[in-house]
Motif scaffolding. Structure first.
Motif, mmCIF file in Angstrom:
data_model
loop_
_atom_site.group_PDB
_atom_site.id
_atom_site.type_symbol
_atom_site.label_atom_id
_atom_site.label_comp_id
_atom_site.label_asym_id
_atom_site.label_seq_id
_atom_site.Cartn_x
_atom_site.Cartn_y
_atom_site.Cartn_z
ATOM 1 N N ARG A 29 13.045 -2.778 -4.998
ATOM 2 C CA ARG A 29 13.067 -3.992 -5.316
ATOM 3 C C ARG A 29 12.207 -5.020 -4.316
ATOM 4 O O ARG A 29 11.733 -6.220 -4.910
ATOM 5 C CB ARG A 29 14.485 -5.027 -5.450
ATOM 6 C CG ARG A 29 15.024 -5.029 -3.897
ATOM 7 C CD ARG A 29 16.487 -5.258 -4.192
ATOM 8 N NE ARG A 29 17.325 -4.337 -5.267
ATOM 9 C CZ ARG A 29 18.248 -4.740 -5.918
ATOM 10 N NH1 ARG A 29 18.702 -6.117 -6.003
ATOM 11 N NH2 ARG A 29 18.833 -3.784 -6.736
ATOM 12 N N SER A 30 11.699 -4.544 -3.177
ATOM 13 C CA SER A 30 10.750 -5.147 -2.106
ATOM 14 C C SER A 30 9.310 -4.794 -2.532
ATOM 15 O O SER A 30 8.457 -5.234 -1.928
ATOM 16 C CB SER A 30 11.146 -5.009 -0.924
ATOM 17 O OG SER A 30 12.392 -5.315 -0.611
ATOM 18 N N HIS A 31 8.989 -4.003 -3.379
ATOM 19 C CA HIS A 31 7.772 -3.115 -3.410
ATOM 20 C C HIS A 31 7.098 -3.486 -4.772
ATOM 21 O O HIS A 31 7.647 -3.198 -5.796
ATOM 22 C CB HIS A 31 7.597 -1.818 -3.040
ATOM 23 C CG HIS A 31 7.775 -1.839 -1.848
ATOM 24 N ND1 HIS A 31 9.079 -1.591 -1.277
ATOM 25 C CD2 HIS A 31 6.918 -1.156 -0.948
ATOM 26 C CE1 HIS A 31 9.066 -1.226 0.116
ATOM 27 N NE2 HIS A 31 7.635 -1.163 0.468
ATOM 28 N N SER A 32 5.699 -3.981 -4.850
ATOM 29 C CA SER A 32 5.155 -3.686 -6.050
ATOM 30 C C SER A 32 4.801 -2.330 -6.660
ATOM 31 O O SER A 32 4.657 -1.461 -5.696
ATOM 32 C CB SER A 32 3.664 -4.549 -6.103
ATOM 33 O OG SER A 32 4.107 -6.099 -5.774
ATOM 34 N N THR A 51 4.423 -6.951 -10.075
ATOM 35 C CA THR A 51 4.919 -7.348 -8.669
ATOM 36 C C THR A 51 6.549 -6.808 -8.583
ATOM 37 O O THR A 51 7.168 -6.689 -9.495
ATOM 38 C CB THR A 51 4.716 -8.792 -8.459
ATOM 39 O OG1 THR A 51 5.437 -9.513 -9.874
ATOM 40 C CG2 THR A 51 3.254 -9.062 -8.495
ATOM 41 N N TRP A 52 6.743 -7.146 -7.341
ATOM 42 C CA TRP A 52 8.211 -6.893 -7.122
ATOM 43 C C TRP A 52 9.335 -7.265 -7.793
ATOM 44 O O TRP A 52 10.453 -6.631 -7.859
ATOM 45 C CB TRP A 52 8.383 -7.131 -5.427
ATOM 46 C CG TRP A 52 8.641 -8.523 -5.387
ATOM 47 C CD1 TRP A 52 7.654 -9.345 -4.879
ATOM 48 C CD2 TRP A 52 9.687 -9.345 -5.185
ATOM 49 N NE1 TRP A 52 8.089 -10.660 -4.896
ATOM 50 C CE2 TRP A 52 9.297 -10.825 -5.012
ATOM 51 C CE3 TRP A 52 10.975 -9.365 -5.396
ATOM 52 C CZ2 TRP A 52 10.077 -11.846 -4.906
ATOM 53 C CZ3 TRP A 52 11.936 -10.261 -5.299
ATOM 54 C CH2 TRP A 52 11.519 -11.506 -5.073
ATOM 55 N N ASP A 53 9.075 -8.547 -8.222
ATOM 56 C CA ASP A 53 10.177 -9.140 -8.952
ATOM 57 C C ASP A 53 9.809 -9.189 -10.506
ATOM 58 O O ASP A 53 10.385 -9.835 -11.381
ATOM 59 C CB ASP A 53 10.182 -10.560 -8.669
ATOM 60 C CG ASP A 53 8.910 -11.419 -8.630
ATOM 61 O OD1 ASP A 53 9.307 -12.609 -8.508
ATOM 62 O OD2 ASP A 53 7.865 -10.753 -9.031
ATOM 63 N N ARG A 71 9.949 -3.421 -15.199
ATOM 64 C CA ARG A 71 10.631 -2.780 -14.108
ATOM 65 C C ARG A 71 12.174 -3.442 -14.236
ATOM 66 O O ARG A 71 12.317 -4.379 -14.767
ATOM 67 C CB ARG A 71 10.276 -3.008 -12.847
ATOM 68 C CG ARG A 71 10.376 -4.408 -12.352
ATOM 69 C CD ARG A 71 9.575 -4.768 -10.993
ATOM 70 N NE ARG A 71 10.139 -3.990 -10.032
ATOM 71 C CZ ARG A 71 9.415 -3.455 -8.809
ATOM 72 N NH1 ARG A 71 7.989 -3.757 -8.767
ATOM 73 N NH2 ARG A 71 9.942 -2.899 -7.722
ATOM 74 N N ASN A 73 15.008 -3.527 -11.605
ATOM 75 C CA ASN A 73 15.451 -3.220 -10.192
ATOM 76 C C ASN A 73 16.941 -3.038 -9.937
ATOM 77 O O ASN A 73 17.057 -2.343 -8.776
ATOM 78 C CB ASN A 73 15.064 -4.905 -9.287
ATOM 79 C CG ASN A 73 13.636 -4.798 -9.143
ATOM 80 O OD1 ASN A 73 12.820 -3.899 -9.186
ATOM 81 N ND2 ASN A 73 13.383 -6.166 -8.549
ATOM 82 N N ASN A 76 16.149 0.871 -10.233
ATOM 83 C CA ASN A 76 15.100 1.470 -9.651
ATOM 84 C C ASN A 76 14.247 1.983 -10.596
ATOM 85 O O ASN A 76 13.983 3.178 -10.369
ATOM 86 C CB ASN A 76 15.678 2.342 -8.411
ATOM 87 C CG ASN A 76 15.994 1.437 -7.419
ATOM 88 O OD1 ASN A 76 16.437 0.487 -7.497
ATOM 89 N ND2 ASN A 76 16.381 2.212 -6.228
ATOM 90 N N VAL A 97 3.727 3.307 -5.417
ATOM 91 C CA VAL A 97 4.126 2.299 -4.552
ATOM 92 C C VAL A 97 3.093 1.567 -3.752
ATOM 93 O O VAL A 97 2.220 2.392 -3.205
ATOM 94 C CB VAL A 97 5.270 2.801 -3.666
ATOM 95 C CG1 VAL A 97 5.738 1.650 -2.648
ATOM 96 C CG2 VAL A 97 6.281 3.617 -4.226
#
Length: 122
Positions: A29-32, A51-53, A71, A73, A76, A97
């Motif tokens: 969840r912290s990575h694009s 993007t991550w979010d 995505r 999160n 995953n 990633v």
């Protein structure tokens, strides 16, 4: 880090496929994330980015309007919905990633899954 793409297969032109990439072993969840593809005899090329979010997405001009990246999160996973497929979309599709840098540059990605083959027949 593990990335496992699935959902590839054979489809007729005009059809749809949904690819999914399951990620583990890192703070997803912290990575694009990005999707790339490589057709036979060609270099690996950028397809889509998120993007991550999930708030920002970018697409290659060749797939914009036909493909959608998303995505989840909580699960995953990062998906690629592919509609109105054409034979030129035939390739092995990879999720990756992003570590930083230009989102469309494959050098900006440090972990790659093994890929899933998409074949579009005419």
């Amino acid at each position: 880090v593990q990335l496992q793409a699935s959902g590839g297969g054979l489809v007729q032109a005009g059809g749809s496929l949904r690819l999914s990439c399951a990620a583990s072993g890192f703070a997803f969840r912290s990575h694009s994330m990005g999707w790339f593809r490589q057709a036979p005899g060609k270099e690996r090329e950028f397809v889509a980015y998120i993007t991550w979010d999930g708030s920002i997405t970018y697409y290659a001009p060749s797939v914009k309007g036909r493909f959608t990246i998303s995505r989840d999160n909580a699960k995953n996973t990062v998906d690629l919905q592919m509609n109105s497929l054409i034979p030129e979309d035939t390739a092995v599709y990879y999720c990756a990633v992003r570590r930083g840098g230009t989102y469309s540059d494959r050098q900006s990605y440090n972990y790659w899954g093994p890929g899933t083959l998409v074949t579009v027949s005419s």
